[in-house]
Design an enzyme around this catalytic site. Structure first.
Site, PDB file in Angstrom:
ATOM      1  CG  HIS A  39      -1.815   1.240   1.261  1.00  0.00           C
ATOM      2  ND1 HIS A  39      -1.815   2.159   2.281  1.00  0.00           N
ATOM      3  CD2 HIS A  39      -2.730   1.681   0.368  1.00  0.00           C
ATOM      4  CE1 HIS A  39      -2.698   3.095   2.033  1.00  0.00           C
ATOM      5  NE2 HIS A  39      -3.265   2.830   0.871  1.00  0.00           N
ATOM      6  CG  HIS A  40       3.371   2.609  -2.474  1.00  0.00           C
ATOM      7  ND1 HIS A  40       4.031   2.340  -3.666  1.00  0.00           N
ATOM      8  CD2 HIS A  40       4.059   1.948  -1.509  1.00  0.00           C
ATOM      9  CE1 HIS A  40       5.063   1.542  -3.420  1.00  0.00           C
ATOM     10  NE2 HIS A  40       5.101   1.288  -2.127  1.00  0.00           N
ATOM     11  CD  GLU A  84     -13.091   5.016   0.259  1.00  0.00           C
ATOM     12  OE1 GLU A  84     -12.137   4.674   0.985  1.00  0.00           O
ATOM     13  OE2 GLU A  84     -12.974   5.838  -0.660  1.00  0.00           O
TER      14      GLU A  84
END
Length: 704
Positions: free
Chosen positions: A414-415, A509
């Site tokens: 994850h970046h 989300e």
């Protein structure tokens, strides 16, 4: 007169041919008409089965500091036609092969006085039109700045549209259904809060835009092959019902910097009297260049779980400590602070997800919040916000790598860039090298917040080029990319299939941020997914967020059966089972479908479709005789009736049907489902109730 008349007729015909051209689709159902107005302005119009789709619409570009621009005073100096029909094999996809069949017209225009040359290239497929501007190498048009592209799409009526507000920085909006003439009135209410947003007009909307006419045509406006150019929005002249292209500006207000030879992205108009044709169309991919990666063996579809939902819902945190008001990378000593005990990306918790993935056959585990810097990552216009290689004290990079490898599970990187684009580019090589060294084959990147450098937007030419740079750089390291908050996809994944997913829309989300409309997932395949797969992160089984995160009263507006169906209806070679392992363990019989469902396909058949109401899809697993069916339903309970005539005629199958129970309700009883089994064949017809916000999923496996 007898001698003059034949000459006049021939002269009139020659003059007409010099100003007008016609192009038909291979089937003959679509007709595109190109013509120059008296003042030399290029125009086009489009008809489907003799019904007007696009009325006469102007083409051209307004240039900065240029009195003439590329708008009028053109003459046709050449035309070329061609027919193209070939099939190609995608690295991953909804189907094993894609047919690319179109008729083409290229019109060369030369401008009076300036002698500048522009080519407008039209490609007419059976399900739609693509066209673009081409600027060949020439002495009178070399470097120029676009003030605005003036491409028009003149609608033939006050159609019903499913739209989100035009915005330079986000697509994360719920869709509004309205007449075109009503967009202005609904616009203010359609703009909901986001961490970065820049609206530009009360009649501005985003592509891909889906519309339905009163006489039953479905029209989709979008773009393809967005490379080195600003993302296109649409601005509506609601008095005349004309959409005009509206490019995303940079910090100077400029819409694009062009050096000839160059081309614009393709502008696309898809049209059919059957909504299923819009979903099945591959125009967007066909208008992109063939694969640029010679060896694609490392690009593989991924089904994954991850440490994500607990932070999104507020159960856990991305940051390691509450002691620090701010941090400085390389200076702050995390060994001297107290852990907050809510940090989710810790070794013990991650190993739990690895164990779950290994037990149930998932390919990878995503972990967010593993690296230093999350204490003050957002909202401070901070340039050096992450280094992408330094873990928190409670995240054992080496140990987790070894543990995952021992279990046959990959880790997904994850970046989060916090939209500090220069910082990401400075660290990109080191970050990708770190991934190679620790067995990370894919990365989820994020661009939350206002773009740095300040004044740039998420969708202008400069940042579009950054997303492309990151994608191509990742390919050098054999890394697959899943970019969130990036520009919406436009089929570029054909050329760079290591782009295995994007967010670029309102995903799951938001179900933890107050919820999305129950019919949201019946619209996305007609809009956002036209350009490429979405990392929608489905698979939520516990809909009441407050049960495990007491400060969050959000509710997931979906039934469990609907969540299962998303693995089929929301096509993606990257699929997450987003909920917690303990929630799946409560419903292991339903979870079985997520374990079984494929993520790469030999064939896809759209059985039912109506935007905003329902979608039913059947897909055949790649290299297998197994089929999977998914149905998602909108706001109204309905009966879905389908035929299984797509099955092989000489085979019998076992079907497992995961459906809404009779008393299921997405709000009050979302976990009510029933599972039934039956033998089926190509003659079988099924009738299934889908509640509002509900649906069903079916696995169909050949009897051995």
């Amino acid at each position: 007169m007898k001698n003059i008349m034949p000459y006049l007729i021939v002269l009139f015909a020659s003059m007409h041919l010099a100003h007008a051209q016609e192009l038909k689709s291979p089937s003959g159902d679509l007709t595109m008409h190109f013509e120059l107005l008296e003042n030399g302005t290029p125009t086009y119009k489009l008809a489907y089965k003799n019904k007007e789709v696009i009325k006469t619409s102007r083409l051209g570009l307004e240039l900065k500091d240029d009195e003439k621009s590329l708008l009028n005073d053109f003459k046709i100096t050449n035309t070329e036609t061609a027919t193209f029909n070939v099939s190609w094999t995608p690295v991953w996809g909804e189907v094993k092969t894609i047919q690319n069949h179109y008729n083409e017209l290229a019109v060369t225009l030369t401008q009076e006085d300036t002698e500048r040359v522009v080519i407008i290239r039209f490609r007419l497929f059976d399900e739609g039109l693509g066209f673009r501007y081409e600027f060949p190498e020439q002495k009178n048009l070399v470097y120029f700045t676009i003030k605005e592209e003036r491409t028009q799409f003149a609608m033939a009526g006050d159609h019903t549209a499913f739209w989100i507000p035009g915005d330079y920085d986000t697509q994360e909006y719920d869709y509004t259904e309205s007449k075109l003439s009503e967009i202005r009135g609904y616009s203010e209410g359609a703009v909901t809060a986001n961490l970065s947003q820049t609206s530009f007009s009360p009649t501005g909307v985003q592509t891909a835009l889906i519309m339905k006419t009163n006489d039953g045509l479905y029209i989709n406006l979008h773009e393809a092959a967005l490379i080195n150019y600003s993302c296109m929005h649409l601005n509506l002249d609601d008095e005349n019902l004309i959409f005009e292209s509206w490019l995303t500006p940079d910090s100077n207000g400029d819409k694009g910097y062009i050096q000839a030879p160059a081309t614009s992205p393709w502008r696309t108009v898809m049209v059919s009297d059957d909504a299923r044709d819009i979903l099945a169309s591959k125009i967007t991919y066909n208008l992109n260049e063939p694969c640029a990666i010679e060896d694609t063996s490392w690009i593989t579809p991924v089904k994954y779980v991850g440490v994500w939902w607990e932070m999104i819902t507020g159960k856990g945190s991305w940051h390691y400590t509450d002691d620090l008001p701010s941090v400085q990378l390389g200076v702050t000593d995390y060994s001297k602070v107290s852990p907050n005990k809510t940090h989710s990306a810790n070794t013990e918790n991650v190993k739990k997800y690895i164990d779950f993935a290994a037990e149930h056959g998932f390919d990878a585990v995503l972990v967010e919040g593993w690296n230093e810097g999350w204490e003050d990552w957002f909202g401070h216009s901070k340039d050096y916000v992450f280094d992408f290689v330094t873990p928190y004290p409670d995240f054992d990079v080496e140990g987790i790598h070894a543990y995952a490898k021992s279990k046959g599970v990959e880790m997904m990187m994850h970046h989060e860039t916090s939209a500090s684009v220069r910082n990401y580019e400075r660290h990109m090589d080191q970050a990708y090298q770190f991934m190679n060294a620790h067995g990370y084959k894919s990365v989820k990147s994020g661009y939350v917040g206002d773009i740095l450098p300040r004044g740039e937007n998420h969708y202008n030419q400069w940042i579009v080029n950054h997303y492309q740079y990151a994608l191509e750089k990742a390919a050098d390291y054999k890394i697959m990319v899943n970019a969130h908050e990036a520009v919406r996809p436009t089929g570029v994944a054909r050329t760079y299939p290591n782009l295995i997913g994007n967010e670029s829309a309102r995903g799951t989300e938001y179900q933890a941020f107050g919820g999305s409309k129950p019919n949201h997932v019946t619209i996305l395949p007609f809009t956002r997914l036209i350009g490429g797969p979405m990392d929608y992160t489905p698979g939520i089984f516990e809909m009441d967020i407050s049960k495990f995160s007491p400060n969050n009263n959000s509710h997931v507006n979906s039934t469990i059966a609907n969540q299962l169906a998303l693995y089929v209806t929301m096509y993606s070679p990257l699929q997450m089972a987003a909920d917690f392992p303990e929630h799946y363990e409560q419903f292991m019989d339903a979870f079985q479908f997520i374990k079984d469902v494929a993520i790469d396909w030999d064939d896809s058949i759209y059985l039912e479709a109506e935007p905003g109401q329902y979608i039913t899809v059947a897909r055949k697993e790649k290299g297998s005789s197994n089929w999977f069916v998914g149905n998602v339903n909108g706001n109204t309970k309905r009966t879905s009736k389908i035929s299984l005539d797509f099955l092989d005629k000489d085979k019998t199958y076992n079907a497992i049907i995961y459906a809404d129970a009779k008393d299921a309700d997405y709000k009050t009883n979302p976990q009510a489902y029933k599972i039934t089994k039956q033998k089926v064949n190509h003659k079988t017809k099924l009738s299934q109730i889908s509640v509002a916000g509900g649906g069903y999923a079916i696995s169909i496996m050949e009897m051995k």
